[in-house]
Design a protein around this motif. Structure first.
Motif, short mmCIF file in Angstrom:
data_model
loop_
_atom_site.label_atom_id
_atom_site.label_comp_id
_atom_site.label_asym_id
_atom_site.label_seq_id
_atom_site.Cartn_x
_atom_site.Cartn_y
_atom_site.Cartn_z
N HIS A 80 55.89 26.95 8.17
CA HIS A 80 56.29 25.49 7.87
C HIS A 80 55.24 24.97 7.31
O HIS A 80 55.57 24.07 6.15
CB HIS A 80 56.65 24.82 9.16
N GLN A 127 53.09 26.27 5.17
CA GLN A 127 53.27 26.76 3.84
C GLN A 127 54.14 26.18 2.85
O GLN A 127 53.99 25.65 1.73
CB GLN A 127 53.14 28.27 3.77
N GLU A 128 55.26 25.85 3.34
CA GLU A 128 56.44 25.18 2.93
C GLU A 128 56.02 23.66 2.53
O GLU A 128 56.19 23.22 1.31
CB GLU A 128 57.40 24.94 3.72
N GLN A 129 55.15 23.10 3.44
CA GLN A 129 54.91 21.65 3.27
C GLN A 129 53.85 21.33 2.09
O GLN A 129 53.78 20.86 1.24
CB GLN A 129 54.42 21.01 4.48
N ARG A 130 52.91 22.66 2.26
CA ARG A 130 51.86 22.72 0.99
C ARG A 130 52.55 22.73 -0.24
O ARG A 130 52.34 22.18 -1.39
CB ARG A 130 50.84 23.73 1.28
N THR A 131 53.73 23.65 -0.55
CA THR A 131 54.41 23.98 -1.67
C THR A 131 54.79 22.65 -2.16
O THR A 131 54.92 22.17 -3.48
CB THR A 131 55.25 25.08 -1.35
N THR A 132 55.46 22.00 -1.25
CA THR A 132 56.33 20.58 -1.60
C THR A 132 55.04 19.76 -2.04
O THR A 132 55.30 18.94 -2.87
CB THR A 132 57.03 20.17 -0.38
N ASP A 183 52.31 20.13 -3.18
CA ASP A 183 51.65 20.62 -4.55
C ASP A 183 52.84 20.21 -5.52
O ASP A 183 52.28 19.76 -6.73
CB ASP A 183 51.31 22.00 -4.63
N ALA A 184 54.03 20.31 -5.38
CA ALA A 184 55.01 20.00 -6.50
C ALA A 184 55.00 18.61 -6.77
O ALA A 184 55.19 18.03 -7.95
CB ALA A 184 56.42 20.60 -6.12
N LYS A 244 46.04 14.41 -2.83
CA LYS A 244 45.78 15.68 -2.54
C LYS A 244 45.20 16.04 -1.21
O LYS A 244 45.62 16.76 -0.32
CB LYS A 244 45.42 16.34 -3.58
N ASP A 300 47.29 14.93 1.83
CA ASP A 300 48.42 15.94 2.13
C ASP A 300 47.80 17.19 2.81
O ASP A 300 48.48 17.71 3.74
CB ASP A 300 49.01 16.36 0.68
N ARG A 301 46.73 17.72 2.31
CA ARG A 301 45.91 19.09 2.79
C ARG A 301 45.52 18.64 4.23
O ARG A 301 45.84 19.50 5.31
CB ARG A 301 44.80 19.54 2.06
#
Length: 165
Positions: free
Chosen positions: A72, A74-79, A81-82, A144, A147-148
């Protein structure tokens, strides 16, 4: 003496029978103790196996919950980053427009006062454009980092909750 010999023989027979009964009682007692010990050991082993199975299941549940939390995150990090890439692109367009505006602010003409005002306006627009560029870049970096940190905190909390529950 025969009566004495008979009494001694009867006494010896009586003692031998008591000794035999005593030895039989000891062997029965040992057998019962061995049975009780075997039964207790069997119960202990069964409880140990059941406990190990329960602990293994709990460990697997926790590992699965932590893996789900990592996925989950990782999905949030991908979102995130996008979203950051989209914000960077929008910020770059804004900076480009500000640079174009700063370049077109000059006021050509015959009036020297108007030219001086135009040059001052151009410098001010360039300073503001540079300030906007820096502020936007810094805001992007902070977003960023936030978010991280938020995602890492949520992952930590989910992992902790998986261990506790």
């Amino acid at each position: 003496m025969t009566s004495l010999a008979i009494r001694v023989a009867v006494l010896l027979a009586l003692l031998a029978s008591y000794w035999g009964v005593y030895q039989h009682g000891r062997s029965v007692e040992r057998a019962e103790a061995a049975t009780a010990t075997a039964k207790r050991d069997s119960g202990d082993r069964l409880a140990e196996i059941i406990g190990e199975r329960g602990a293994r299941q709990e460990e697997q549940r926790r590992a699965q919950a932590q893996e789900e939390a990592r996925a989950h995150a990782q999905e949030q990090r991908t979102t995130a980053d996008a979203g950051a890439a989209g914000a960077d692109a929008a910020g770059q367009r804004l900076r480009d427009e500000a640079g174009k505006l700063a370049a077109t602010v000059s006021c050509p003409g015959a009036d020297t006062a108007a030219v001086a005002r135009g040059q001052a306006a151009t410098r001010a627009a360039m300073v503001l454009s540079d300030l906007l560029t820096r502020a936007d870049a810094r805001a992007g970096e902070l977003a960023k980092a936030y978010d991280r940190a938020r995602i890492a905190g949520q992952l930590c909390e989910a992992s902790y909750n998986a261990l506790i529950n």
